[in-house]
Design a protein around this motif. Structure first.
Motif, PDB file in Angstrom:
ATOM      1  N   ILE A   1     -31.975  66.167  18.006  1.00  0.00           N
ATOM      2  CA  ILE A   1     -31.686  66.640  16.652  1.00  0.00           C
ATOM      3  C   ILE A   1     -31.382  65.452  15.756  1.00  0.00           C
ATOM      4  O   ILE A   1     -30.800  64.459  16.195  1.00  0.00           O
ATOM      5  CB  ILE A   1     -30.493  67.633  16.676  1.00  0.00           C
ATOM      6  CG1 ILE A   1     -30.312  68.301  15.299  1.00  0.00           C
ATOM      7  CG2 ILE A   1     -29.212  66.956  17.116  1.00  0.00           C
ATOM      8  CD1 ILE A   1     -29.302  69.430  15.325  1.00  0.00           C
ATOM      9  N   ASP A   2     -31.828  65.519  14.511  1.00  0.00           N
ATOM     10  CA  ASP A   2     -31.486  64.529  13.495  1.00  0.00           C
ATOM     11  C   ASP A   2     -31.564  65.226  12.138  1.00  0.00           C
ATOM     12  O   ASP A   2     -32.084  66.347  12.036  1.00  0.00           O
ATOM     13  CB  ASP A   2     -32.417  63.312  13.547  1.00  0.00           C
ATOM     14  CG  ASP A   2     -31.771  62.071  12.945  1.00  0.00           C
ATOM     15  OD1 ASP A   2     -30.700  62.199  12.315  1.00  0.00           O
ATOM     16  OD2 ASP A   2     -32.330  60.974  13.091  1.00  0.00           O
ATOM     17  N   VAL A   3     -31.063  64.575  11.113  1.00  0.00           N
ATOM     18  CA  VAL A   3     -30.984  65.179   9.782  1.00  0.00           C
ATOM     19  C   VAL A   3     -31.965  64.480   8.863  1.00  0.00           C
ATOM     20  O   VAL A   3     -31.969  63.250   8.754  1.00  0.00           O
ATOM     21  CB  VAL A   3     -29.550  65.090   9.223  1.00  0.00           C
ATOM     22  CG1 VAL A   3     -29.496  65.637   7.806  1.00  0.00           C
ATOM     23  CG2 VAL A   3     -28.588  65.860  10.124  1.00  0.00           C
ATOM     24  N   VAL A   4     -32.827  65.273   8.220  1.00  0.00           N
ATOM     25  CA  VAL A   4     -33.818  64.732   7.289  1.00  0.00           C
ATOM     26  C   VAL A   4     -33.197  64.488   5.929  1.00  0.00           C
ATOM     27  O   VAL A   4     -33.495  63.530   5.241  1.00  0.00           O
ATOM     28  CB  VAL A   4     -35.018  65.699   7.163  1.00  0.00           C
ATOM     29  CG1 VAL A   4     -36.075  65.123   6.232  1.00  0.00           C
ATOM     30  CG2 VAL A   4     -35.617  65.979   8.527  1.00  0.00           C
ATOM     31  N   GLY A   5     -32.306  65.375   5.499  1.00  0.00           N
ATOM     32  CA  GLY A   5     -31.724  65.320   4.165  1.00  0.00           C
ATOM     33  C   GLY A   5     -32.101  66.557   3.385  1.00  0.00           C
ATOM     34  O   GLY A   5     -32.991  67.328   3.760  1.00  0.00           O
ATOM     35  N   LYS A   6     -31.395  66.790   2.250  1.00  0.00           N
ATOM     36  CA  LYS A   6     -31.645  67.951   1.397  1.00  0.00           C
ATOM     37  C   LYS A   6     -31.555  69.252   2.190  1.00  0.00           C
ATOM     38  O   LYS A   6     -32.313  70.199   1.991  1.00  0.00           O
ATOM     39  CB  LYS A   6     -33.014  67.848   0.714  1.00  0.00           C
ATOM     40  CG  LYS A   6     -33.162  66.635  -0.189  1.00  0.00           C
ATOM     41  CD  LYS A   6     -34.528  66.588  -0.820  1.00  0.00           C
ATOM     42  CE  LYS A   6     -34.686  65.361  -1.696  1.00  0.00           C
ATOM     43  NZ  LYS A   6     -36.033  65.268  -2.313  1.00  0.00           N
ATOM     44  N   GLY A   7     -30.595  69.305   3.169  1.00  0.00           N
ATOM     45  CA  GLY A   7     -30.389  70.525   3.929  1.00  0.00           C
ATOM     46  C   GLY A   7     -31.389  70.771   5.029  1.00  0.00           C
ATOM     47  O   GLY A   7     -31.449  71.871   5.562  1.00  0.00           O
ATOM     48  N   SER A   8     -32.196  69.760   5.397  1.00  0.00           N
ATOM     49  CA  SER A   8     -33.224  69.929   6.432  1.00  0.00           C
ATOM     50  C   SER A   8     -32.839  69.164   7.697  1.00  0.00           C
ATOM     51  O   SER A   8     -32.201  68.114   7.636  1.00  0.00           O
ATOM     52  CB  SER A   8     -34.589  69.443   5.931  1.00  0.00           C
ATOM     53  OG  SER A   8     -35.031  70.248   4.862  1.00  0.00           O
ATOM     54  N   ILE A   9     -33.256  69.720   8.841  1.00  0.00           N
ATOM     55  CA  ILE A   9     -32.959  69.145  10.149  1.00  0.00           C
ATOM     56  C   ILE A   9     -34.268  69.028  10.923  1.00  0.00           C
ATOM     57  O   ILE A   9     -35.136  69.897  10.822  1.00  0.00           O
ATOM     58  CB  ILE A   9     -31.975  70.045  10.925  1.00  0.00           C
ATOM     59  CG1 ILE A   9     -30.684  70.248  10.122  1.00  0.00           C
ATOM     60  CG2 ILE A   9     -31.653  69.468  12.296  1.00  0.00           C
ATOM     61  CD1 ILE A   9     -29.781  71.320  10.691  1.00  0.00           C
ATOM     62  N   VAL A  10     -34.417  67.945  11.681  1.00  0.00           N
ATOM     63  CA  VAL A  10     -35.581  67.794  12.557  1.00  0.00           C
ATOM     64  C   VAL A  10     -35.102  67.969  13.992  1.00  0.00           C
ATOM     65  O   VAL A  10     -34.057  67.425  14.384  1.00  0.00           O
ATOM     66  CB  VAL A  10     -36.282  66.432  12.348  1.00  0.00           C
ATOM     67  CG1 VAL A  10     -35.364  65.285  12.665  1.00  0.00           C
ATOM     68  CG2 VAL A  10     -37.544  66.345  13.191  1.00  0.00           C
ATOM     69  N   VAL A  11     -35.818  68.791  14.763  1.00  0.00           N
ATOM     70  CA  VAL A  11     -35.427  69.090  16.142  1.00  0.00           C
ATOM     71  C   VAL A  11     -36.623  68.861  17.060  1.00  0.00           C
ATOM     72  O   VAL A  11     -37.773  68.869  16.621  1.00  0.00           O
ATOM     73  CB  VAL A  11     -34.928  70.547  16.291  1.00  0.00           C
ATOM     74  CG1 VAL A  11     -33.659  70.764  15.487  1.00  0.00           C
ATOM     75  CG2 VAL A  11     -35.996  71.537  15.861  1.00  0.00           C
TER      76      VAL A  11
END
Length: 658
Positions: free
Chosen positions: A498-508
């Motif tokens: 898991i990581d955070v893309v920004g603007k309320g988005s997450i990459v899994v």
């Protein structure tokens, strides 16, 4: 067939992105993009006949929403509230551009007079009459007044009195602080409202020099130049398409004439039809490409403006000004990169040719030939960040014991630095996350409802934890040294990395067991997928995922194949790192220069890679028996490493970057 717009592009002076001409009173929106005063006024008026009908507008360059200030009753008063960008004004004047500044006091009465002077204390431009009144008023007679010509002539003076360094959210408030948690510059009011719970808010007066070392203006200037090169390449391809359409239409016409000689009367009607079709295709495609070029020129000029401002501030500004402009321009760079990436996803080379039916079965019906266009997609590489000339060497690791009331067995599968002195640790064996201080002593802990695996910072004081068995992501908030759950979202597939893309988005990332493949996807904070990408098979089992600073590259460790994979944010595979001395690839992290660090669990080493996958160093000294997770502490420029040793799992290795 070159256009007149191309000639404008060759000029290196700042240019308004709307009119593509020299700035006439550059007004700045909250997103930091600048436009001529009359251009942005016309743009706002085009949205509605009355200003009351427009609550917000979108920036013509980046589409950022700009809201109408309260108690604004006219477009003119709205425009007057937008700050004049003194640096661009100075640059334009240096370039001998005819820039006219109006008297602010007269303009508020709808009287247009040229400004002769500028009051530093009031931050207002004044005509001769207003200057006389200003100097004789008891409250203002001691104010400092500067000649407008002097202000426009010298970038140093323009920077000294620039209003571009005021808080965009609170009128009249200077930017004096920087929040590390949000990576935003802010004023006193912001500190008491938006950033009151942030752990790391720094005073720019004392910390600007330190912060500027982390944000190299020269690197960003070079990156902006690279973007200009890409846009010029885009324009070059479109101009080539326009030329090809014109030349190949002539070839088609010649082919038609040759056919007509052989087909006599039957080709008379065919020639007229084909020429008409060709003109429509030629005209339509040419207009489209010219419109795309105009949009490119607009974006190109905005990038040049950003670079010009940063170059001037970097050469002539004080430390605070350098950092603030560098920090703002860094985020503009991200916006520009995304816009250009979208353009290159759609660009193609167009050719025009005559497709003739060799049998000519429908000769008399005029169906023996047709015009076709061919688009050849070109995957042009976009290199936004140039590789730094130096990297941080890895030094030997120091071993620290994690102290706290723990059970005999632990497995630390991930960790993250919340602040300079606090670390959040994931204990997979005991379904627990732990908050540690700078000495790695337990402050508090929280028991999760399922097996956790990975953890990342979602926002200031808030983290996200992947629960790998229940397809869930747990949100936790850390306040007053206490961990509390806030909400839980469900994911469609098992979620490991898991990581955070920004603007309320997450990459899994994780395994898609239904089709026996691996995947990674981007989801919003409600668990809804906005993009999905799959690769390999079950043998490619992945474990961790990490993004670079610009959120344009996705790195995934595959312990099943002893590899590190790199994708662009759209899902294209850029490279696979698979050396013989990387066994069981696990944790991934990136430092401030976007260098990648991947842990070899079974090979007991750490591989340091360039952003493009070139190995720079492999560290083996001082590591535990089975290293697992790794994270980067930006404030201390060091790596923290956990282990899965059967002898002692309660340790963290600290690796200094030299």
């Amino acid at each position: 067939m070159a256009t007149s717009d191309t000639a404008t592009c060759a000029d290196e002076s700042p240019i308004c992105p709307i009119c593509l001409g020299a700035f006439n009173i550059p007004r700045q929106l909250t997103c930091m993009h600048c436009f001529c005063e009359h251009c942005i006024k016309s743009y706002i008026k085009s949205k509605a006949s009355k200003v009351d009908d427009v609550d917000k507008i979108e920036c013509p360059v980046c589409q950022t929403v700009v809201r109408r200030p309260q108690r604004v009753t006219s477009v003119e008063s709205w425009i007057s509230r937008l700050p004049v960008h003194s640096v661009l004004l100075s640059i334009s004047s240096e370039s001998k551009v005819n820039v006219i500044r109006r008297c602010d006091a007269c303009q508020s009465r709808d009287v247009m007079k040229s400004a002769e002077s500028y009051c530093v204390d009031c931050e207002e431009a004044m005509c001769i009459d207003c200057k006389v009144v200003h100097q004789h008023q008891k409250a203002t007679k001691t104010h400092s007044i500067v000649c407008m010509e002097e202000l426009a002539r010298s970038p140093k003076i323009a920077l000294k009195y620039a209003t571009a360094f005021n808080c965009p959210e609170h009128d009249g408030e200077d930017i004096k602080f920087y929040c590390r948690n949000h990576r935003l510059a802010c004023c006193v009011v912001c500190c008491g409202t938006s950033h009151k719970n942030c752990e790391s808010v720094l005073d720019l007066k004392t910390e600007a020099s330190t912060l500027l070392k982390e944000e190299d203006p020269g690197v960003i200037i070079e990156s902006l130049k690279t973007l200009e090169t890409h846009l010029n390449k885009f324009t070059e391809i479109n101009n080539e398409n326009i030329n090809n359409l014109e030349c190949q239409m002539n070839v088609v016409s010649a082919a038609i004439r040759d056919l007509r000689k052989k087909l006599n009367d039957a080709l008379d009607e065919f020639e007229q039809k084909i020429k008409m079709d060709g003109k429509l295709i030629y005209k339509g495609d040419m207009i489209q490409k010219q419109e795309e070029n105009h949009a490119c020129l607009s974006l190109l000029n905005s990038i040049r403006n950003s670079r010009a401002v940063l170059e001037v501030v970097n050469q002539n500004g004080n430390t605070i000004q350098k950092f603030l402009v560098t920090d703002k321009t860094k985020w503009q760079l991200t916006s520009y990169s995304e816009l250009i990436h979208e353009k290159f996803e759609k660009i193609s080379k167009i050719t025009l040719q005559l497709d003739v039916d060799p049998v000519l079965q429908s000769l008399m019906e005029g169906k023996f030939a047709k015009l076709v266009t061919n688009s050849e997609y070109k995957n042009f590489p976009l290199t936004i960040w140039k590789k730094p000339t130096k990297h941080w060497p890895l030094l030997a690791a120091a071993v620290y014991e994690v102290k706290g009331p723990y059970e005999e067995s632990q497995r630390y599968t991930d960790l993250v630095c919340l602040t300079e002195d606090q670390v959040m640790l994931i204990d997979d064996y005991n379904n627990r996350c732990c908050l540690l201080d700078s000495s790695f002593c337990n402050i508090s802990s929280y028991t999760l409802p399922d097996k956790p695996w990975s953890i990342r910072i979602f926002a200031a004081g808030e983290v996200v934890v992947s629960l790998r068995n229940k397809n869930q992501i747990q949100f936790l908030v850390v306040k007053d040294n206490t961990i509390r759950p806030t909400r839980m979202i469900q994911t469609r597939l098992p979620c490991w990395g898991i990581d955070v893309v920004g603007k309320g988005s997450i990459v899994v990332s994780g395994p898609n067991t239904a089709i026996k493949k691996c995947y990674w996807s981007v989801i919003n904070d409600r668990g809804e997928e906005t993009s999905y990408h799959e690769y390999g098979d079950r043998a490619w089992t992945n474990s961790y995922i990490a993004l670079n600073a610009l959120k344009t590259r996705v790195y995934i460790s595959s312990w099943g194949t002893d590899s590190l994979l790199c994708f662009d944010i759209l899902g294209s595979l850029l490279f696979v790192y698979n050396p013989c001395n990387l066994k069981g690839s696990f944790g991934i992290t990136l430092d401030m220069d976007d260098y990648v660090y991947v842990v070899g669990r079974n090979s007991k080493n750490i591989h340091q890679l360039s952003p493009d996958g070139a190995v720079l160093q492999i560290l083996t000294d001082g590591l535990p028996q089975f290293p697992v997770a790794i994270t980067y502490n930006r404030s201390k420029n060091q790596l923290l490493l956990t282990n899965q040793s059967s002898l002692n799992r309660k340790i963290i290795n600290v690796i200094k970057l030299g």
